[in-house]
Scaffold this motif. Sequence first.
Motif, PDB file in Angstrom:
ATOM      1  N   SER A   1      49.765  63.115  60.048  1.00 14.40           N
ATOM      2  CA  SER A   1      48.732  62.756  61.034  1.00 14.40           C
ATOM      3  C   SER A   1      47.755  63.915  61.158  1.00 14.40           C
ATOM      4  O   SER A   1      48.031  65.021  60.723  1.00 14.40           O
ATOM      5  N   ALA A   2      46.590  63.607  61.732  1.00  6.90           N
ATOM      6  CA  ALA A   2      45.571  64.623  61.947  1.00  6.90           C
ATOM      7  C   ALA A   2      45.029  64.473  63.346  1.00  6.90           C
ATOM      8  O   ALA A   2      44.936  63.369  63.874  1.00  6.90           O
TER       9      ALA A   2
ATOM     10  N   LEU B   1      52.395  67.668  59.042  1.00  2.71           N
ATOM     11  CA  LEU B   1      52.864  67.302  57.718  1.00  2.71           C
ATOM     12  C   LEU B   1      54.331  66.920  57.803  1.00  2.71           C
ATOM     13  O   LEU B   1      55.058  67.394  58.676  1.00  2.71           O
TER      14      LEU B   1
ATOM     15  N   ILE C   1      47.871  71.286  52.320  1.00  2.00           N
ATOM     16  CA  ILE C   1      46.538  71.112  52.917  1.00  2.00           C
ATOM     17  C   ILE C   1      45.469  71.622  51.952  1.00  2.00           C
ATOM     18  O   ILE C   1      44.446  70.964  51.734  1.00  2.00           O
TER      19      ILE C   1
ATOM     20  N   LYS D   1      53.423  71.491  62.145  1.00  2.00           N
ATOM     21  CA  LYS D   1      52.041  71.397  62.617  1.00  2.00           C
ATOM     22  C   LYS D   1      51.284  72.624  62.133  1.00  2.00           C
ATOM     23  O   LYS D   1      51.752  73.747  62.298  1.00  2.00           O
TER      24      LYS D   1
ATOM     25  N   SER E   1      47.120  57.572  56.374  1.00  2.00           N
ATOM     26  CA  SER E   1      45.713  57.781  56.718  1.00  2.00           C
ATOM     27  C   SER E   1      45.173  56.616  57.534  1.00  2.00           C
ATOM     28  O   SER E   1      44.101  56.712  58.114  1.00  2.00           O
TER      29      SER E   1
ATOM     30  N   THR F   1      39.369  63.386  60.003  1.00  2.07           N
ATOM     31  CA  THR F   1      39.072  64.378  58.992  1.00  2.07           C
ATOM     32  C   THR F   1      37.651  64.166  58.514  1.00  2.07           C
ATOM     33  O   THR F   1      37.301  63.080  58.103  1.00  2.07           O
TER      34      THR F   1
ATOM     35  N   TRP G   1      48.373  61.867  51.626  1.00  2.81           N
ATOM     36  CA  TRP G   1      48.836  61.311  52.896  1.00  2.81           C
ATOM     37  C   TRP G   1      50.205  60.682  52.691  1.00  2.81           C
ATOM     38  O   TRP G   1      50.504  60.140  51.626  1.00  2.81           O
TER      39      TRP G   1
ATOM     40  N   SER H   1      44.442  70.148  64.092  1.00  2.00           N
ATOM     41  CA  SER H   1      45.641  70.399  63.296  1.00  2.00           C
ATOM     42  C   SER H   1      46.057  69.160  62.528  1.00  2.00           C
ATOM     43  O   SER H   1      45.654  68.040  62.838  1.00  2.00           O
ATOM     44  N   TYR H   2      46.841  69.413  61.513  1.00  2.00           N
ATOM     45  CA  TYR H   2      47.539  68.371  60.776  1.00  2.00           C
ATOM     46  C   TYR H   2      49.018  68.504  61.096  1.00  2.00           C
ATOM     47  O   TYR H   2      49.521  69.609  61.283  1.00  2.00           O
TER      48      TYR H   2
ATOM     49  N   LEU I   1      50.558  64.772  54.341  1.00  2.00           N
ATOM     50  CA  LEU I   1      49.868  64.685  55.624  1.00  2.00           C
ATOM     51  C   LEU I   1      50.420  63.476  56.378  1.00  2.00           C
ATOM     52  O   LEU I   1      50.445  62.368  55.855  1.00  2.00           O
TER      53      LEU I   1
END
Length: 192
Positions: free
Chosen positions: A185-186, A165, A79, A142, A105, A42, A98, A162-163, A183
Amino acid sequence: MLNFSSYTRLKQRCAVVGGVLVAITITAYSGPAKSQLPSANTPAVANSSISSSPAPVSGSPTQSIASATPIQQAAVQAIRDYYSAISSQDYRRAYSAWDRNGAASQQSFEKFKQGFANTASTAVEVGTPGRLDGAAGSSYIKIPVTVSATTTTGTPQQFRGSYILRRVNGVSGSNPEQRGWHLYSANLTQVN
């Protein structure tokens, strides 16, 4: 044969490894005017502007954010809230967006906060949320995003990806905070 839980963990590990590789690449090629990555790919952000228009990387061409279910809209709002916290330099609130109180994170709070040192602004476009998936008392979704950032020296950067959640379903003993979207993962890649 992989079950959904194993698949999700494998996918998360691949996203984290990919994120580390992208972070190393960005660091190697950006020189002193780079944005540090505060969390799993990010861009670091000091000021944010939030856009509700779908990003070009939408999850479904026939569904818009407006027609998303309330549960999908809540994930999109998570987000937006994340970037809003960053915009107001409320890094503690951004970090807690997160999963597992920031642990997802994969950084300490101090590293997360330091990641915003070289970024002046950002804008995020949130795309159409994907379908809900569930496993072991949790739901996952996603959501595609496009993030445009500007470093403190004025260098523009753009990231797409994308994230994922996660939220705990109505599991016995869960609290309202756990039942909210976080969140998980990213997976963002710099495109310029």
